[in-house]
Structures are given as C-alpha cells and as structure tokens.
Write an enzyme that holds these catalytic residues in place. Structure first.
Site, short mmCIF file in Angstrom:
data_model
loop_
_atom_site.label_atom_id
_atom_site.label_comp_id
_atom_site.label_asym_id
_atom_site.label_seq_id
_atom_site.Cartn_x
_atom_site.Cartn_y
_atom_site.Cartn_z
N LYS A 140 0.83 -1.20 0.00
CA LYS A 140 0.00 0.00 0.00
C LYS A 140 0.87 1.25 0.00
O LYS A 140 1.76 1.42 0.84
CB LYS A 140 -0.92 0.03 1.23
CG LYS A 140 -2.05 -0.98 1.16
CD LYS A 140 -2.95 -0.92 2.39
CE LYS A 140 -3.92 0.22 2.33
NZ LYS A 140 -4.94 0.13 3.43
N ILE A 141 0.57 2.13 -0.94
CA ILE A 141 1.26 3.41 -1.07
C ILE A 141 0.21 4.50 -1.11
O ILE A 141 -0.74 4.43 -1.89
CB ILE A 141 2.12 3.46 -2.35
CG1 ILE A 141 3.21 2.39 -2.29
CG2 ILE A 141 2.74 4.84 -2.54
CD1 ILE A 141 4.04 2.27 -3.56
#
EC number: 2.2.1.2
Length: 372
Positions: A140-141
């Site tokens: 997740k970014i």
C-alpha cells in the site's frame, strides 16, 4: 437460497476484510470468514495494526523474542506486521491461485511517516515485498503527491500495489496515469505484465462526514437535502472515470500486452452516521470489477441483511454529476474537502503509527528480564 455476500460476489464485487490480527489468524477466524462470508482478501493499515498489537493477544511471545534479540521498536513492528501478512497470504493462497492473482490478496502499508518522501517510500515498498515474500501481497502506497512517482517506480519493478487514501477525482486520474506509466516501464524491463495487479482505494464515508458537516453549517433546506449524497456520488464518478481511462488507447494497448486494469476499491465503507443504513456503502456501490473492503461490523451487516439489487453505479452517473453541481452551487468546495481529507488521512495514520511505536516500546522494555 443465496446469501447477500454471495449475491454481492456474483455481481462482480470482491469482498475484502478491512482488518487483520494474529488472533484472527491463529484462531481460524479468518478462514471462517472466507468460508461463511465470501471474503477473498484483506487490507491493513497503521490504525488496524495499532489496535491489534495494542490489544496484545497473540503477540506476547514474539515481542519477548524481539526484546531478547535487542531489536528496536521499528524493527519489531516490521517483524510483527510482516509475519501477520505473510501468514494471511498463506491462508489466501488458494484463492489467489484460483483467480489468477486477482483476489486472495493481503495488503500492507509503507510507514505513514514516509508519505511525503518518494525515495523512502520506494525503498520501504521493495523491502516489504521482499520480506513478506509472497506473490499475493499488495504493497500500500498513499496517493500523496510524493506517492505518485513511487507508485510508478514500484509497479515498474514488478510489484503489485494498493494505492490508498484517494479522495478526489483529480487525484484518482493521476493515480491511474502513475499505474499506466509503471506498466509501460515494466514492459520495457521485460516483466510479465499479467503478474502485476493493482487496486485504487477510493475512500467513501469520510467524504460524507466532512461534506455533511459543511452542509449542516450552511443550514438551508437545499443544503440539508444534499446530506449523505456526496460520498456515493464521488465514488460513482470515480467508476465512470475508471471506465473512461481504461477504455482509452494507452490502457488498451497495455491490456493487449497482458496487463491488468487497476480495479477501483471502495474503502472507508463503515457508516459513520447512525441515521444511515449500515450497508449503504456496500449495496449502493455495486459494479463489476470492483472491490469493497469492509470492517467486520459492516461485513456482518451485509451478510445478515444486505439487499443486493445488481449494478447500482453505472446507471447513476447523471445523478452523481447533479449532486456535484448542486454542492458547488451552494458553496461546498469539493477541492478543499478532498485535500483536507487527504491531509487528515495521512495525519491520522501517522498518529496511529506513533501510538503503535509507543505501545511496542513499552512492551519491549516491559518484557521479563529472563526474556530480554
């Protein structure tokens, strides 16, 4: 008779659980939700891990071992969270295999302290991917300005990504472009494009919370009539944008090379206003090729009494545009709303992360001397 979650799955929505803990894994609860509630993936975030590890259940021995080894707070957090995600990935591996990598996914987020540092985000994303060492992990970014080039770089390295904290249509368009740019570079680097997957996490209920606060302050009948409409309208217009962008030549050329579209994911789907139906952000956001990640309470409500009537998105574009027009007409600045929500989202995750650091530090220093 099918269940509501079976109906939701049949309508093309992948159900992911927005929660993870070691207790869920070791007690068999996670497998039970897969079997009974049609869960085909998991998302995590700093707040979820803060709640899980602060509760302490299932982490005592691991923290004592880290204390014995002289591990730092951040190294301990990294070890605990990557272990949980790896174990969850193993549970979901049969679904990953059965769906050719579309589902069976478990997400883990880079440290929120890095949300405005592109290079550090890239480095940690690659480290998380290597440490979890499972094909079905999603890194997740956050969709901050600094996150956009990190998304491109990580996708270009052949790593599947969950882009999180998306609130505005403008930022979502940039996220799609960042994903496509990453695929183009991955193709140039001889990666198998079919092995790279991504979801774009569009937050829903938080939009209503902020917009409704402003509508209440305006106080007119016209304003109050628009309450609880912005979140659904925003998400529906995001799906319209998804259809448009992935229908264009740039995306279609990549799909022809084996690339996957980046699926929209509805996040923040727990209802905040008790006056609203508790399944609102599930039943009203049904469309093929989407993901809905739900807290357990919302999942249970959907399984118990959700009414799935088929696609509730694509036939409502005109109404969604009208909601946006009406909000603008009475003075609600959606650009300001969504930027505020992005800033607050990052800040809340940072606060949760720092709380988690404090919890783990106390646990490390409080471990019995014989275990240190």
């Amino acid at each position: 008779m099918s269940t509501p979650t079976q109906d939701l799955s049949a309508a093309g929505v992948s159900i992911w659980l927005d929660d993870l803990s070691r207790q869920r894994i070791t007690t068999g609860n996670l497998q039970e939700l897969i079997d009974s509630h049609d869960v085909v993936g998991v998302t995590t975030n700093p707040s979820i891990f803060q709640a899980a590890i602060s509760a302490g259940i299932g982490y005592e021995e691991a923290i004592a071992a880290q204390a014995s080894a002289g591990a730092s707070t951040d190294d301990t957090i990294f070890a605990l969270t990557t272990t949980d995600v790896r174990d969850a990935c193993d549970i979901f591996r049969p679904i990953y295999d059965a769906t050719a990598g579309v589902d069976g996914r478990v997400s883990i987020e880079v440290s929120p302290d890095l949300a405005h540092d592109t290079a550090a985000t890239i480095a940690e994303a690659k480290k998380l991917f290597a440490t979890v060492d499972r094909a079905n992990v999603l890194i997740k970014i956050p969709a901050t300005q600094a996150g956009l080039p990190a998304i491109t770089e990580v996708i270009a390295a052949g790593i599947s990504v969950n882009v999180t904290l998306i609130f505005s249509l403008e930022r979502y368009a940039e996220v799609i472009d960042a994903y496509l740019a990453g695929l183009e570079r991955a193709h140039g680097g001889d990666f198998d494009l079919s092995s790279i997957h991504s979801v774009a996490s569009f937050f829903v209920s938080r939009v209503d919370t902020e917009v409704d606060k402003r509508l209440t302050a305006i106080g007119t009948d016209e304003a109050l009539a628009l309450k609880s409409k912005a979140g659904l309208a925003n998400a529906r217009l995001a799906y319209e944008l998804f259809e448009q962008k992935f229908g264009e030549k740039r995306a279609q050329d990549l799909v022809a090379l084996g690339a996957n579209v980046q699926r929209p994911l509805w996040a923040s789907t727990g209802v905040k206003d008790p006056a609203l139906p508790d399944t609102l952000y599930v039943t009203e956001l049904v469309a093929p090729g989407t993901v809905n990640t739900m807290p357990e309470k919302t999942l249970a409500a959907t399984r118990d009494h959700g009414v799935i009537t088929g696609d509730t998105i694509t036939g409502n574009y005109a109404d969604a545009h009208a909601v946006f027009d009406d909000l603008a007409a009475i003075g609600v600045d959606l650009v300001d709303v969504t930027q505020l929500l992005e800033d607050e989202g990052v800040e809340k995750f940072i606060a949760s992360w720092h709380d988690l650091q404090g919890t783990v530090t106390a646990a490390l220093t409080g471990a019995p001397e014989s275990q240190r």
